[in-house]
Enzyme design. Structure first.
Site, PDB file in Angstrom:
ATOM      1  N   ASP A   1       1.942 -14.362  12.574  1.00 47.88           N
ATOM      2  CA  ASP A   1       0.782 -14.937  11.888  1.00 47.88           C
ATOM      3  C   ASP A   1      -0.105 -13.801  11.400  1.00 47.88           C
ATOM      4  OD1 ASP A   1      -1.460 -16.259  11.014  1.00 47.88           O
ATOM      5  OD2 ASP A   1      -1.520 -17.667  12.693  1.00 47.88           O
TER       6      ASP A   1
ATOM      7  N   LYS B   1      -8.148 -15.374  16.030  1.00 45.97           N
ATOM      8  CA  LYS B   1      -8.330 -14.979  14.626  1.00 45.97           C
ATOM      9  C   LYS B   1      -9.777 -14.644  14.293  1.00 45.97           C
ATOM     10  CE  LYS B   1      -4.411 -17.885  13.504  1.00 45.97           C
ATOM     11  NZ  LYS B   1      -3.897 -19.112  12.870  1.00 45.97           N
TER      12      LYS B   1
ATOM     13  N   HIS C   1      -2.444  10.071  -1.453  1.00 38.96           N
ATOM     14  CA  HIS C   1      -2.558   8.784  -2.131  1.00 38.96           C
ATOM     15  C   HIS C   1      -2.377   8.919  -3.632  1.00 38.96           C
ATOM     16  CE1 HIS C   1      -3.986   7.197   1.698  1.00 38.96           C
ATOM     17  NE2 HIS C   1      -3.872   5.982   1.179  1.00 38.96           N
TER      18      HIS C   1
ATOM     19  N   GLU D   1       0.839  -1.194   0.000  1.00 39.79           N
ATOM     20  CA  GLU D   1       0.000   0.000   0.000  1.00 39.79           C
ATOM     21  C   GLU D   1       0.877   1.249   0.000  1.00 39.79           C
ATOM     22  OE1 GLU D   1      -3.327   2.396   2.678  1.00 39.79           O
ATOM     23  OE2 GLU D   1      -2.882   0.295   3.114  1.00 39.79           O
TER      24      GLU D   1
END
Length: 585
Positions: free
Chosen positions: A470, A394, A568, A262
């Site tokens: 993770d 998660k 951006h 990004e």
């Protein structure tokens, strides 16, 4: 590339007769096995019985005779004719048994593992499995005329250009495509992880008809992931790593690696670090450190479930439970158990310290030990599952947001008005108003669960990928509330992030891989701490919280100043021409 249709009929097969797979025959040049030479007139099972009987009979006779000699003080080398015959029979039976079971087994293992014949594919068997679909022969002149047989669906898929491969690899690839050799077994059969990945990759390209060009294969240590990180690899994904900092946190400077695709993310976080550094740095506080696992058990009645709940939550029983739990690891130490009942089902949330590891496997083994211990006093307990989602791993869950999981931290900094104006290009009042309406009220309107922030998950994910964590645990690790208040009579800005569930480790998982290990080394927290176990993982959690603080500060300032879209457009465009145009504005 020459593509021609080949008839699927088997040469020399009688017309109208169904095809039968042919039997493999030994070639005259194939090595003979010991068992091939044992051609006895008796049936094999009768011969084996006779030899086994002979072996045990003479062994018993000799042991009995030697025992008598020892008792009577007779020298062992003085033997009779019957003893000589027994020794000869014993040796003969041992030779037979070793030849029948030992050498034959070793030869079959060696020939299966290392002989090229083990990879031969029965082409007629393959043809039988594919008679329902058209079959094509692909001849690639660039591969030295190598022929590729592949079954295709009615919708023809364009063949993929393949590279020149050794003849032995070609046979293995054909075996994988036909299904006679499972793709997942290549590493164990070949003993070469990179070669296994190359063969699996080539077989996949031929089978699907789609190229994997652009997915690199070379330059990676495939042995390092075997049995640990990834099964059935075909390459690796390249991810750019940027650096943020220096982040001045608790009086120390850190250069933080962030892996992301990004644009503007690293630049924005870097600006936040600059603002924090100019104001004397940030301060972090560790509130809690404990990984959780919550099994679910069932009883015949709710009363029995309640009895176990009272037993587990009784402080008098904690030491007994801790002894059973702590057997799993020298670092895993039970901290507490919280129980919740739903009818006849009991949910038990165990919390323990895990040293420098993230600790999911460690706590799971400890919980299993406790369940085995409880089964003795509660034999009617039915263990439904080791994980019940009460952990909660998660998944966004209120239990993690309220009670925490992993490392719970708060990180704060005071940003001077001058820095807010010159570095962040906004005002303190604008940031205060935006934080209330966006991070607090806006998140409440959206029904957010731990999402009272601007983009904490951006920073968490980038650091997790760079340091071998993770990535899926970004879900709960990104739970964060960003608070902003006026300080020093309204002139300065006090900003803080509270993150109750940062799940990180500096050992285990992907932290041992070369790239991820290098990023941990950049932070000075590679591996486990010998002097103070757990300190490296706690420091990593603090760095994550400090980086999130910098990211929140910069993004909120960009939104308050109306610079979000422009930033951006400048940094998050793939077109070089677009970047040049944006840089001129």
């Amino acid at each position: 590339m020459d593509v021609r249709r080949r008839p699927t009929a088997i040469p020399n097969a009688p017309a109208g007769e169904p095809f039968k797979p042919h039997q493999h025959h030994k070639s005259p040049t194939s090595p003979l096995k010991v068992s091939d030479a044992l051609r006895l007139p008796l049936p094999l099972y009768v011969t084996n019985r006779i030899v086994f009987t002979l072996f045990f009979s003479v062994a018993y006779f000799l042991l009995h005779r030697w025992r008598e000699k020892i008792r009577n003080s007779i020298p062992l080398h003085v033997v009779t004719l019957s003893e000589i015959a027994s020794v000869v029979s014993l040796v003969a039976s041992v030779i037979y048994l070793f030849g029948f079971f030992g050498i034959d087994l070793a030869q079959s293992f060696i020939s299966t593992r290392f002989s090229p014949d083990a990879w031969d594919v029965d082409d007629q068997t393959t043809a039988t499995a594919t008679t329902s679909s058209p079959k094509f022969t692909i001849e690639d002149e660039s591969c030295g005329g190598a022929t590729i047989n592949c079954s295709v669906s009615p919708q023809f898929v364009a063949p993929v250009m393949t590279s020149v491969l050794p003849e032995g690899d070609e046979k293995i690839i054909e075996s994988v495509i036909s299904g006679s050799v499972p793709s997942y077994s290549l590493e164990s059969k070949l003993g070469d992880c990179k070669r296994a990945a190359m063969i699996r990759r080539e077989a996949l390209q031929r089978k699907t008809g789609r190229s994997l060009e652009g997915l690199p294969l070379d330059g990676f240590d495939y042995d390092s992931i075997l049995g640990q990180c990834c099964e059935m690899p075909i390459g690796y994904v390249q991810m750019p790593v940027g650096i943020v900092g220096p982040l001045l946190l608790d009086g120390e400077e850190y250069t933080v690696p962030m892996a992301t695709t990004e644009g503007c993310l690293v630049a924005s976080a870097n600006r936040g670090c600059k603002a924090i550094y100019a104001c004397g740095g940030a301060t972090s506080v560790l509130l809690k450190d404990g990984m959780t696992r919550a099994p679910v058990v069932r009883f015949a009645t709710a009363k029995r479930a309640a009895e176990l709940k009272f037993f587990l939550e009784d402080p008098a029983n904690f030491d007994t439970l801790a002894v059973a739990f702590n057997r799993s690891s020298r670092f895993g130490r039970l901290q507490g158990v919280r129980c919740v009942i739903a009818g006849k089902n009991l949910y038990m949330r165990f919390t323990c310290s895990t040293g420098d590891a993230m600790g999911m496997n460690m706590v799971s083994k400890g919980v299993q030990n406790v369940l085995d211990f409880l089964q003795e006093d509660f034999p009617d307990m039915d263990v439904i599952g080791l994980s019940s989602n009460f952990c909660s791993d998660k998944k966004p869950a209120a239990v993690n947001w309220i009670e925490g999981r992993g490392k719970s931290l708060v990180c704060e900094a005071v940003i001077k008005e001058e820095v807010v104006n010159k570095v962040l290009k906004t005002t303190v009042s604008a940031l205060l108003e935006l934080n209330v309406l966006k991070n607090l009220t806006g998140s409440a309107v959206a029904g957010a669960l731990g999402g009272f922030n601007a983009h904490a998950s951006n920073i968490v994910s980038a650091i997790y990928i760079a340091t071998g964590q993770d990535p899926a645990q970004n879900v709960e690790s990104s739970q964060c509330i960003t608070m902003m208040e006026a300080s020093n009579d309204g002139k300065d800005l006090h900003i803080s992030v509270t993150m109750p569930s940062i799940e990180v480790g500096t050992v285990g998982g992907g932290t041992h891989l070369a790239s991820q290990s290098a990023c941990l080394n950049l932070l000075g927290i590679k591996g486990a701490s010998r002097d103070n176990p757990g300190s490296n993982s706690r420091l990593l959690a603090s760095i994550v919280a400090g980086s999130v603080l910098a990211g929140e500060l910069s993004l909120m300032s960009a939104i308050a100043a109306g610079q979000l879209v422009r930033s951006h457009m400048k940094y998050n465009r793939a077109s070089k021409e677009g970047s040049k145009i944006a840089s001129k504005t």
